[in-house]
Design a protein around this motif. Structure first.
Motif, PDB file in Angstrom:
ATOM      1  N   SER A 148       0.826  -1.206   0.000  1.00  0.00           N
ATOM      2  CA  SER A 148       0.000   0.000   0.000  1.00  0.00           C
ATOM      3  C   SER A 148       0.855   1.247   0.000  1.00  0.00           C
ATOM      4  O   SER A 148       0.580   2.201  -0.755  1.00  0.00           O
ATOM      5  CB  SER A 148      -0.939  -0.018   1.210  1.00  0.00           C
ATOM      6  N   ASP A 149       1.909   1.281   0.840  1.00  0.00           N
ATOM      7  CA  ASP A 149       2.786   2.456   0.902  1.00  0.00           C
ATOM      8  C   ASP A 149       3.445   2.719  -0.443  1.00  0.00           C
ATOM      9  O   ASP A 149       3.460   3.863  -0.931  1.00  0.00           O
ATOM     10  CB  ASP A 149       3.870   2.254   1.966  1.00  0.00           C
ATOM     11  N   VAL A 150       4.010   1.676  -1.052  1.00  0.00           N
ATOM     12  CA  VAL A 150       4.733   1.864  -2.305  1.00  0.00           C
ATOM     13  C   VAL A 150       3.783   2.288  -3.420  1.00  0.00           C
ATOM     14  O   VAL A 150       4.061   3.234  -4.173  1.00  0.00           O
ATOM     15  CB  VAL A 150       5.481   0.571  -2.695  1.00  0.00           C
ATOM     16  N   VAL A 151       2.657   1.598  -3.535  1.00  0.00           N
ATOM     17  CA  VAL A 151       1.706   1.916  -4.602  1.00  0.00           C
ATOM     18  C   VAL A 151       1.154   3.326  -4.428  1.00  0.00           C
ATOM     19  O   VAL A 151       0.987   4.073  -5.407  1.00  0.00           O
ATOM     20  CB  VAL A 151       0.568   0.862  -4.627  1.00  0.00           C
ATOM     21  N   HIS A 152       0.872   3.715  -3.184  1.00  0.00           N
ATOM     22  CA  HIS A 152       0.397   5.084  -2.922  1.00  0.00           C
ATOM     23  C   HIS A 152       1.430   6.112  -3.371  1.00  0.00           C
ATOM     24  O   HIS A 152       1.082   7.125  -3.999  1.00  0.00           O
ATOM     25  CB  HIS A 152       0.091   5.263  -1.439  1.00  0.00           C
ATOM     26  N   GLN A 153       2.699   5.869  -3.061  1.00  0.00           N
ATOM     27  CA  GLN A 153       3.743   6.818  -3.440  1.00  0.00           C
ATOM     28  C   GLN A 153       3.913   6.885  -4.961  1.00  0.00           C
ATOM     29  O   GLN A 153       4.141   7.972  -5.528  1.00  0.00           O
ATOM     30  CB  GLN A 153       5.069   6.429  -2.780  1.00  0.00           C
ATOM     31  N   ALA A 160       3.168   6.155 -11.526  1.00  0.00           N
ATOM     32  CA  ALA A 160       2.330   5.025 -11.946  1.00  0.00           C
ATOM     33  C   ALA A 160       1.645   5.267 -13.275  1.00  0.00           C
ATOM     34  O   ALA A 160       1.154   4.323 -13.899  1.00  0.00           O
ATOM     35  CB  ALA A 160       1.290   4.721 -10.870  1.00  0.00           C
ATOM     36  N   GLN A 161       1.597   6.521 -13.689  1.00  0.00           N
ATOM     37  CA  GLN A 161       0.901   6.857 -14.929  1.00  0.00           C
ATOM     38  C   GLN A 161       1.897   7.418 -15.941  1.00  0.00           C
ATOM     39  O   GLN A 161       2.530   8.441 -15.690  1.00  0.00           O
ATOM     40  CB  GLN A 161      -0.207   7.891 -14.689  1.00  0.00           C
ATOM     41  N   GLY A 162       2.028   6.769 -17.063  1.00  0.00           N
ATOM     42  CA  GLY A 162       2.884   7.281 -18.122  1.00  0.00           C
ATOM     43  C   GLY A 162       2.105   8.156 -19.082  1.00  0.00           C
ATOM     44  O   GLY A 162       0.871   8.161 -19.094  1.00  0.00           O
TER      45      GLY A 162
END
Length: 512
Positions: A148-153, A160-162
């Motif tokens: 959760s921490d990594v994905v949130h960051q 996360a979005q190109g």
């Protein structure tokens, strides 16, 4: 024999219209947890081996993220040590130097905003100077508690979005939760940021050549497929045995256990590949459709008191070495009920497999290290041999050896040379190492490359993960109310209860 121009090409290794493996396009990879055991032993050597085989782009960039205050040179030295210890291919200095040019390290914790801002800036700089084209894979080699921490960051910083014509993918190591509810929660966290097509859940067993060969064995040969059903097969045994103990993983393993650690992912995935119907193609979508059909038709067999077994190893001999029992392992709670051996009986409610039990077992400190799938056939409806003539004749079997001696074994009856009619079992043994001059790539090589190429054929989807937990959860819940597991001596093949669950139906476990 077919000529080299028309030789069959495994469609899981390369596109059907090409003879050579595909090379990843412009891209880079960030490894979270890069200082951990998995990255050191498997991931970093796999990245080098891919580069050494010419399967990574010249500008491939590897970024490590961790708490250590490392410089670029410190990180290069760490990766070099890992490569020298674990790479499958020889070190070639010009390959290493090119790969090392694209290595960078970012220091920080998973809840450190500044560190992730620095990581985002680093990736932007790499896009501008290394030609990665904004294409990044994020490898989460971390415990699920940090997902959760990594994905949130990654979401907060926009990593996360190109942009248009760029891709961003997340590669996740198991475990995918510890029951259905936690798996659903983890999937929700990840899918909130990354669409399912961009999520690659690693099950390294699916990257093994012998696992992929299950599909070739079944669907490329008329010899096997007509017999691959309940008319001829009595039962199926899927075994993953380890001869090691916890090996310093007591803190991780306690509360997880053999069923969650191995059966939920590795063994149920092997069951799906063995039992699935022929896919319309080897595309990810077609393979997943058939695997899901099988998983949805799979249920545990009750009563669990008779169809399952679990155990904990005690002190004993592992070969010539005296080893301690589980409760004496450093860091393990001696009052824990976590099992190191688990066996269960599953059934597939379909016309092909009706009445065929699938026995799954795994354990630590067993007789030897082996992973295999054994399809045991029914006896012939009539045999013209007397009891004495066939006293040493057992059931026919096809055994797919996944590791360590990769290959396929066929067991059948043959006449013993001599003047009398005596029939006994013989083996016809195909070995990968003897049949092919090509060396099989490591599983992580294949899976990392597939993630970079967006080939998701060998990666379980969220639906597969959740369905696997639905199959296993009732057994785990039963065990939770069943007291302490049975005991078995280290170096043996499990507790007596595991033998009993087979002998009750006139069957025995195969001794690999």
């Amino acid at each position: 024999m077919k000529s080299s121009e028309t030789a069959w090409v495994n469609p899981l290794r390369a596109p059907e219209d090409k003879r050579l493996p595909r090379i990843a396009g412009p891209s880079g990879m960030v490894i979270f947890g890069v200082t951990g055991d998995l990255a050191r032993r498997k991931l970093l050597p796999a990245v080098y081996d891919l580069a050494n085989r010419g399967l990574l782009p010249a500008g491939f960039t590897l970024v490590g993220f961790g708490r250590r205050e490392w410089s670029k040179q410190d990180f290069e030295d760490y990766v070099r040590q890992a490569v020298e210890s674990g790479a499958r291919t020889k070190i070639r200095e010009h390959v290493w130097e090119r790969l090392a040019e694209g290595m960078h390290f970012v220091s920080g914790a998973f809840n450190d905003d500044e560190a992730f801002d620095n990581l985002a800036a680093t990736l932007g700089h790499m896009d501008a100077t290394r030609g990665t084209a904004g294409n990044w894979a994020f490898y989460l080699s971390v415990p699920p508690a940090f997902f959760s921490d990594v994905v949130h960051q990654l979401d907060r910083t926009g990593m996360a979005q190109g942009a248009d014509n760029q891709w961003r993918r997340v590669i996740i190591e198991k475990p995918f939760g510890d029951d259905l509810e936690s798996a659903q929660d983890l999937n929700a966290v990840v899918n909130h940021v990354f669409p399912e097509k961009s999520v690659f859940r690693i099950d390294h067993y699916l990257g093994k050549e012998t696992v992929q060969n299950i599909l070739a064995l079944r669907f490329a040969n008329q010899l096997f497929e007509p017999l691959w059903n309940s008319h001829y097969i009595d039962h199926v045994q899927i075994t993953m045995a380890e001869d090691i103990g916890l090996g310093g993983r007591a803190g991780y393993y306690d509360g997880i256990g053999a069923a969650r650690d191995v059966i939920q992912n590795h063994l149920i995935q092997l069951l799906a590949l063995v039992a699935m119907e022929e896919p319309t193609s080897f595309s990810p979508r077609a393979l997943r459709a058939e695997k899901l059909k099988i998983l949805r038709a799979t249920t545990p067999v009750e009563p669990f008191s008779e169809t399952t077994a679990r155990g904990q190893y005690t002190a004993g001999w592992q070969g010539s070495e005296k080893v301690v029992g589980l409760r004496e392992e450093e860091g393990f709670d001696p009052n824990s009920t976590t099992e190191t051996y688990a066996a269960c009986t599953l059934q597939i409610n379909s016309r092909r497999w009706a009445g065929v039990p699938f026995y799954l077992r795994t354990g630590k400190r067993l007789g030897r290290r082996v992973t295999e799938i054994a399809l045991v056939f029914k006896e012939a409806p009539h045999q013209p041999f007397s009891d004495s003539q066939a006293a040493f004749l057992g059931a026919n079997a096809v055994v797919i050896r996944v590791q360590p001696d990769e290959g396929v074994l066929m067991r059948f009856g043959s006449k013993v040379p001599g003047s009398t009619m005596e029939v006994r079992d013989v083996n016809m043994d195909f070995s990968y190492s003897e049949a092919f001059t090509e060396e099989s790539p490591e599983a992580y090589e294949r899976l990392i490359l597939d993630a970079l190429l967006e080939n998701s054929s060998l990666f379980p989807t969220n639906e597969e993960v959740e369905r696997s937990w639905e199959i296993l959860d009732p057994i785990i819940e039963y065990w939770a109310d069943s007291g302490r597991p049975d005991e078995y001596e280290a170096g043996t093949w499990g507790p007596q209860s595991a033998d009993d669950m087979m002998s009750a139906h006139g069957r025995t476990w195969r001794r690999p």
